[in-house]
Design a protein around this motif. Structure first.
Motif, PDB file in Angstrom:
ATOM      1  N   SER A   1       0.820  -1.215   0.000  1.00 10.74           N
ATOM      2  CA  SER A   1       0.000   0.000   0.000  1.00 10.74           C
ATOM      3  C   SER A   1       0.850   1.259   0.000  1.00 10.74           C
ATOM      4  N   SER A   2       2.145   1.130   0.331  1.00 12.69           N
ATOM      5  CA  SER A   2       3.023   2.297   0.386  1.00 12.69           C
ATOM      6  C   SER A   2       3.952   2.367  -0.825  1.00 12.69           C
ATOM      7  N   SER A   3       3.722   1.541  -1.822  1.00 11.15           N
ATOM      8  CA  SER A   3       4.588   1.565  -3.005  1.00 11.15           C
ATOM      9  C   SER A   3       3.763   1.468  -4.277  1.00 11.15           C
ATOM     10  N   VAL A   4       4.374   1.883  -5.382  1.00 10.99           N
ATOM     11  CA  VAL A   4       3.705   1.912  -6.677  1.00 10.99           C
ATOM     12  C   VAL A   4       4.635   1.319  -7.726  1.00 10.99           C
ATOM     13  N   ASP A   5       4.104   0.409  -8.536  1.00 10.12           N
ATOM     14  CA  ASP A   5       4.850  -0.126  -9.668  1.00 10.12           C
ATOM     15  C   ASP A   5       4.458   0.635 -10.925  1.00 10.12           C
ATOM     16  N   VAL A   6       5.443   1.167 -11.625  1.00  7.64           N
ATOM     17  CA  VAL A   6       5.197   1.903 -12.865  1.00  7.64           C
ATOM     18  C   VAL A   6       5.681   1.054 -14.032  1.00  7.64           C
ATOM     19  N   PHE A   7       4.771   0.721 -14.942  1.00  5.22           N
ATOM     20  CA  PHE A   7       5.076  -0.152 -16.072  1.00  5.22           C
ATOM     21  C   PHE A   7       5.195   0.648 -17.368  1.00  5.22           C
ATOM     22  N   ASN A   8       6.112   0.218 -18.201  1.00  2.26           N
ATOM     23  CA  ASN A   8       6.301   0.806 -19.526  1.00  2.26           C
ATOM     24  C   ASN A   8       5.979  -0.257 -20.572  1.00  2.26           C
ATOM     25  N   THR A   9       4.862  -0.106 -21.258  1.00  3.81           N
ATOM     26  CA  THR A   9       4.453  -1.091 -22.261  1.00  3.81           C
ATOM     27  C   THR A   9       4.985  -0.769 -23.652  1.00  3.81           C
ATOM     28  N   CYS A  10       5.821   0.265 -23.745  1.00  2.00           N
ATOM     29  CA  CYS A  10       6.418   0.629 -25.035  1.00  2.00           C
ATOM     30  C   CYS A  10       7.741  -0.118 -25.243  1.00  2.00           C
ATOM     31  N   SER A  11       8.231  -0.078 -26.482  1.00  2.00           N
ATOM     32  CA  SER A  11       9.486  -0.760 -26.817  1.00  2.00           C
ATOM     33  C   SER A  11      10.689   0.169 -26.697  1.00  2.00           C
TER      34      SER A  11
END
Length: 227
Positions: A28-38
């Motif tokens: 709850s205190s962290s965030v995953d940031v995803f990059n779906t680009c190449s």
């Protein structure tokens, strides 16, 4: 009993997500940031105002520039997210790491960009980028034009503008331009800069009148880009 179907589906979906990602879900205190680009990306991440804490750090514990917006939302700059990859950021208490974005009554500045607005109309009349000795505006940018009918001679601009600072920085700065405009009940334009990003964000809100006659609503973008 019927609630159990929904609860089981929720649990299974999280298990599938965890398997597919190969990482444990963020707390709850962290965030995953995803990059779906190449390609690698750096961009602004916006969290709901319910996010607890104003300080953001990356996986190595290094502070990341962050800021509470006037809306209460928490934003931070996620740098160099690898292609088809992710990075984890931890939200906590403490003072946010700053940026270098600044706002005055009619201008916005970051180390990369400088934008100036006309004090009367609120139109962008100057845009400059660090490392380029050139004025990138030819006349005006984001100026409102209303054309009743089809004769270009009848085109009308928006009225005098009220300019105020909406976001004060140091990561995000923006100016709010409010004015009356023909064909509209109200016109609100927001111009925004983000420290670390090479772009100008323009958010135009047109409260349109229900006109049945032939008309045209336009925003001008007069650029001057040498070579």
């Amino acid at each position: 009993y019927k609630q159990g179907y929904a609860l089981t589906a929720d649990r299974i979906s999280h298990e599938l997500l965890e398997k597919s990602l190969g990482v444990k879900p963020a707390s709850s205190s962290s965030v995953d940031v995803f990059n779906t680009c190449s390609w690698s990306r750096t961009d602004l991440v916006t969290l709901a105002k319910e996010a607890r804490g104003d300080s953001v750090k990356d996986e190595s514990g290094k502070p990341v520039p962050s800021q509470r917006l006037s809306t209460g939302e928490l934003v931070f700059l996620a740098r160099d997210i690898p292609p088809f990859g992710a990075k984890r950021f931890v939200i906590g208490n403490g003072s946010p790491a700053g940026g270098k974005a600044e706002a005055t009554h009619n201008s916005l500045t970051t180390p990369l960009l400088q934008v100036k607005l006309d004090e009367v109309t609120g139109d962008i009349v100057s845009l400059r980028r660090a490392g380029m000795d050139a004025e990138l505006v030819n006349g005006r940018i984001n100026n409102y034009l209303y054309l009743p009918g089809g004769d270009i001679k009848n085109v009308k601009p928006s009225g005098a503008a009220k300019i105020s600072i909406k976001e004060k920085g140091p990561l995000v700065v923006s100016l709010l331009v409010e004015s009356e405009a023909p064909g509209c009940n109200n016109l609100v334009r927001e111009v925004r800069l983000i420290d670390g990003l090479d772009r100008v964000e323009i958010i135009d809100l047109v409260d349109k009148k229900a006109v049945r006659a032939v008309e045209g609503v336009h925003f001008g973008f007069g650029f001057n880009v040498p070579d």
